[in-house]
Design an enzyme around this catalytic site. Structure first.
Site, mmCIF file in Angstrom:
data_model
loop_
_atom_site.group_PDB
_atom_site.id
_atom_site.type_symbol
_atom_site.label_atom_id
_atom_site.label_comp_id
_atom_site.label_asym_id
_atom_site.label_seq_id
_atom_site.Cartn_x
_atom_site.Cartn_y
_atom_site.Cartn_z
ATOM 1 N N HIS A 142 0.822 -1.216 0.000
ATOM 2 C CA HIS A 142 0.000 0.000 0.000
ATOM 3 C C HIS A 142 0.855 1.265 0.000
ATOM 4 O O HIS A 142 1.511 1.603 0.983
ATOM 5 C CB HIS A 142 -0.943 -0.024 1.226
ATOM 6 C CG HIS A 142 -1.839 1.165 1.289
ATOM 7 N ND1 HIS A 142 -2.146 1.822 2.448
ATOM 8 C CD2 HIS A 142 -2.481 1.832 0.297
ATOM 9 C CE1 HIS A 142 -2.937 2.849 2.171
ATOM 10 N NE2 HIS A 142 -3.151 2.873 0.875
ATOM 11 N N GLU A 154 3.050 0.591 3.209
ATOM 12 C CA GLU A 154 2.596 -0.419 4.171
ATOM 13 C C GLU A 154 2.617 -1.787 3.493
ATOM 14 O O GLU A 154 2.190 -1.911 2.344
ATOM 15 C CB GLU A 154 1.163 -0.134 4.630
ATOM 16 C CG GLU A 154 1.043 1.085 5.515
ATOM 17 C CD GLU A 154 -0.400 1.357 5.945
ATOM 18 O OE1 GLU A 154 -0.643 1.510 7.137
ATOM 19 O OE2 GLU A 154 -1.295 1.430 5.078
HETATM 20 N N1 CAA Z 1 5.058 13.520 -8.431
HETATM 21 C C1 CAA Z 1 3.757 13.641 -8.151
HETATM 22 N N2 CAA Z 1 3.214 14.718 -7.559
HETATM 23 C C2 CAA Z 1 4.048 15.711 -7.201
HETATM 24 C C3 CAA Z 1 5.431 15.642 -7.447
HETATM 25 C C4 CAA Z 1 5.931 14.487 -8.100
HETATM 26 N N3 CAA Z 1 7.219 14.358 -8.396
HETATM 27 N N4 CAA Z 1 6.003 16.761 -6.987
HETATM 28 C C5 CAA Z 1 5.017 17.512 -6.482
HETATM 29 N N5 CAA Z 1 3.828 16.892 -6.603
HETATM 30 C C6 CAA Z 1 2.529 17.487 -6.313
HETATM 31 C C7 CAA Z 1 1.860 17.682 -5.032
HETATM 32 O O1 CAA Z 1 1.021 16.729 -4.651
HETATM 33 C C8 CAA Z 1 1.084 18.982 -5.302
HETATM 34 O O2 CAA Z 1 0.123 18.887 -6.368
HETATM 35 P P1 CAA Z 1 -0.410 20.157 -7.261
HETATM 36 O O3 CAA Z 1 0.711 20.803 -7.996
HETATM 37 O O4 CAA Z 1 -1.322 19.529 -8.248
HETATM 38 O O5 CAA Z 1 -1.098 21.105 -6.326
HETATM 39 C C9 CAA Z 1 2.182 19.782 -5.773
HETATM 40 O O6 CAA Z 1 2.854 18.851 -6.571
HETATM 41 C C10 CAA Z 1 2.885 20.412 -4.627
HETATM 42 O O7 CAA Z 1 4.149 20.403 -4.965
HETATM 43 P P2 CAA Z 1 5.248 21.003 -4.004
HETATM 44 O O8 CAA Z 1 6.544 20.909 -4.688
HETATM 45 O O9 CAA Z 1 4.798 22.357 -3.520
HETATM 46 O O10 CAA Z 1 5.232 19.956 -2.840
HETATM 47 P P3 CAA Z 1 5.293 20.234 -1.298
HETATM 48 O O11 CAA Z 1 6.689 20.305 -0.884
HETATM 49 O O12 CAA Z 1 4.343 21.341 -0.946
HETATM 50 O O13 CAA Z 1 4.702 18.872 -0.714
HETATM 51 C C11 CAA Z 1 3.150 17.183 -0.280
HETATM 52 C C12 CAA Z 1 3.520 18.349 -1.177
HETATM 53 C C13 CAA Z 1 4.347 16.264 -0.067
HETATM 54 C C14 CAA Z 1 2.046 16.445 -0.994
HETATM 55 C C15 CAA Z 1 2.717 17.734 1.132
HETATM 56 O O14 CAA Z 1 1.732 18.695 0.974
HETATM 57 C C16 CAA Z 1 2.178 16.618 2.015
HETATM 58 O O15 CAA Z 1 2.919 15.889 2.632
HETATM 59 N N6 CAA Z 1 0.811 16.491 2.091
HETATM 60 C C17 CAA Z 1 0.174 15.402 2.822
HETATM 61 C C18 CAA Z 1 0.106 14.199 1.938
HETATM 62 C C19 CAA Z 1 -0.463 13.005 2.646
HETATM 63 O O16 CAA Z 1 -0.859 13.033 3.804
HETATM 64 N N7 CAA Z 1 -0.530 11.910 1.921
HETATM 65 C C20 CAA Z 1 -1.073 10.687 2.418
HETATM 66 C C21 CAA Z 1 -2.472 10.609 1.987
HETATM 67 S S1 CAA Z 1 -3.217 9.129 2.593
HETATM 68 C C22 CAA Z 1 -2.811 7.981 1.469
HETATM 69 O O17 CAA Z 1 -2.240 8.215 0.459
HETATM 70 C C23 CAA Z 1 -3.294 6.644 1.797
HETATM 71 C C24 CAA Z 1 -4.589 6.274 1.207
HETATM 72 O O18 CAA Z 1 -4.783 5.107 0.943
HETATM 73 C C25 CAA Z 1 -5.703 7.241 1.051
#
Ligand code: CAA
Length: 293
Positions: A142, A154
Site C-alpha cells: 500500500h 505499508e
Molecule cells: N510527483 C507527483 N506529484 C508531485 C510531485 C511528483 N514528483 N512533486 C510535487 N507533486 C505534487 C503535489 O502533490 C502537489 O500537487 P499540485 O501541484 O497539483 O497542487 C504539488 O505537486 C505540490 O508540490 P510542491 O513541490 O509544492 O510539494 P510540497 O513540498 O508542498 O509537498 C506534499 C507536497 C508532499 C504532498 C505535502 O503537501 C504533504 O505531505 N501532504 C500530505 C500528503 C499526505 O498526507 N498523503 C497521504 C495521503 S493518505 C494515502 O495516500 C493513503 C490512502 O490510501 C488514502
C-alpha cells in the site's frame, strides 16, 4: 522458491498507478502499465512525464534519468501484456467486485510463480487473496499519495501469504527507496485507520458549523503543523476513496465512531470528489482553489 523481481505490472493508471510506475521505473525496473483504454494510458504517461520533469527542475533527478525511466515503461490495454511480469500490483477503484474480476483475469495469464499484490487502502488482503489461484503469493503493498514524494509503504500479509512473497515484497519496496511499515490485516491497516477518522471528524466539524473550510484547514496546518489541512487532504485523496475507507472501517469494526459524516456522503453523491473532478471542499476550476462552504 526465491523470487527476483525485474518486471513489474501496474494495473490501473490513475494517480496511484501512475505514481507506482514512476517510482519503479526510476529505480531501474521494467514496468508495464495497464489500463482499459489507450486514452487513459496516454494521459497517464503524460502525467508521469510531467511529474518526472518536476523532479528534474528541483534537481532531484537528472534529465537523463527522466528519459531512461520513461523508456522503461511500456503500456498495455490487455491483461496479456502483463504475462511475463514477476510482480503485478493492482490499483483499481476500492470496489471488491472490480478487484476480484481483475485478479481472475490477470492470474489466468501470469506465470505460476508471479506475485500478485493489491494497493487497496482498506479491503481485507486475506479475502482478496482467497479469490485468486495463489493466496500464498498474494500480498498488500500500500503506497501513499503522492507516490513519488511519500516515504512510506505499508506491507500487509494475508493469512496465507508465504515468507518468500513477504521477503520479495520487502526487497522490492526497499529498492524503490521507501520505508516499510508492516501492518496486520485489519480494516484500513495503520495509516488510514488513524488518518481517515481525523478527516471524517474535520468534515463533522464543518457539518456542525464549528468552523468553515478555511478555518478548519488553517487550524490544522498552523495549529498542528500538518502539511495540508484535513479538507484539502480529503480533496487530494478523493472524497469517494475517503467515503469507501470510512465505510470499510464502519462495517469491518462495527463501531459507530466510524460513521461516515453525512456531508461527505452528500459531496460524493453530487459527484464532487475533490481535485480529480475539480470540485470538493474546494472548487479548483479557477486560478486559485475557492472553498465551497
Ligand atoms: N510527483 C507527483 N506529484 C508531485 C510531485 C511528483 N514528483 N512533486 C510535487 N507533486 C505534487 C503535489 O502533490 C502537489 O500537487 P499540485 O501541484 O497539483 O497542487 C504539488 O505537486 C505540490 O508540490 P510542491 O513541490 O509544492 O510539494 P510540497 O513540498 O508542498 O509537498 C506534499 C507536497 C508532499 C504532498 C505535502 O503537501 C504533504 O505531505 N501532504 C500530505 C500528503 C499526505 O498526507 N498523503 C497521504 C495521503 S493518505 C494515502 O495516500 C493513503 C490512502 O490510501 C488514502
Amino acid at each position: 522458491m526465491a523470487v527476483v523481481i525485474n518486471k513489474v505490472g501496474v494495473i490501473g493508471s490513475g494517480q496511484m498507478g501512475n505514481g507506482i510506475a514512476h517510482v519503479a521505473a526510476l529505480a531501474g525496473l521494467d514496468v508495464v502499465l495497464n489500463d482499459v483504454s489507450d486514452d487513459r494510458l496516454k494521459s497517464a504517461m503524460a502525467t508521469i512525464n510531467g511529474n518526472l520533469s518536476r523532479q528534474v527542475v528541483k534537481k532531484i533527478i537528472t534529465d537523463d534519468a527522466r528519459k531512461q525511466a520513461l523508456n522503461r515503461i511500456a503500456t498495455s490495454d490487455t491483461m496479456e501484456g502483463l504475462a511475463d511480469c514477476d510482480l503485478v500490483i493492482e490499483t483499481a477503484v476500492e470496489k471488491e467486485d472490480v478487484k476480484r474480476k481483475i485478479f481472475h483475469d490477470v492470474c489466468a495469464v501470469l506465470k505460476p510463480e508471479a506475485i500478485v499484490a493489491s494497493n487497496t487502502s482498506s479491503i481485507s488482503i486475506t479475502r482478496l487473496a482467497a479469490s485468486t489461484d495463489r493466496p500464498e503469493r498474494f500480498i498488500g503493498i500500500h503506497f501513499m499519495n503522492p507516490v513519488p514524494l511519500m516515504e512510506l509503504v505499508e506491507l500487509i500479509r494475508g493469512i496465507a501469504t508465504d515468507d518468500t512473497t513477504f521477503e520479495a515484497a520487502k526487497e522490492f519496496v526497499s529498492r524503490l527507496g521507501k520505508q516499510i511499515a508492516v501492518s496486520e490485516d485489519f480494516p484500513a491497516f495503520i495509516v488510514n485507520r488513524i488518518l481517515l477518522p481525523m478527516i471524517n471528524e474535520a468534515i463533522y466539524t464543518l457539518y456542525e458549523g464549528v468552523g468553515n473550510v478555511e478555518a478548519i484547514d488553517a487550524a490544522m496546518k498552523l495549529g498542528a503543523h500538518h502539511p495540508m489541512g484535513p479538507l484539502e487532504l480529503a480533496d487530494f485523496i478523493g472524497l469517494d476513496t475517503c467515503l469507501s475507507i470510512m465505510q470499510v472501517l464502519h462495517e469491518g469494526l462495527a463501531d459507530s465512531k466510524y460513521r461516515p459524516c453525512p456531508l461527505l456522503v452528500k459531496y460524493v453523491e453530487a459527484g464532487w470528489l475533490g481535485r480529480k473532478t475539480q470540485r470538493g471542499f474546494y472548487d479548483y476550476r479557477g486560478e486559485k482553489p475557492v472553498p465551497t462552504r
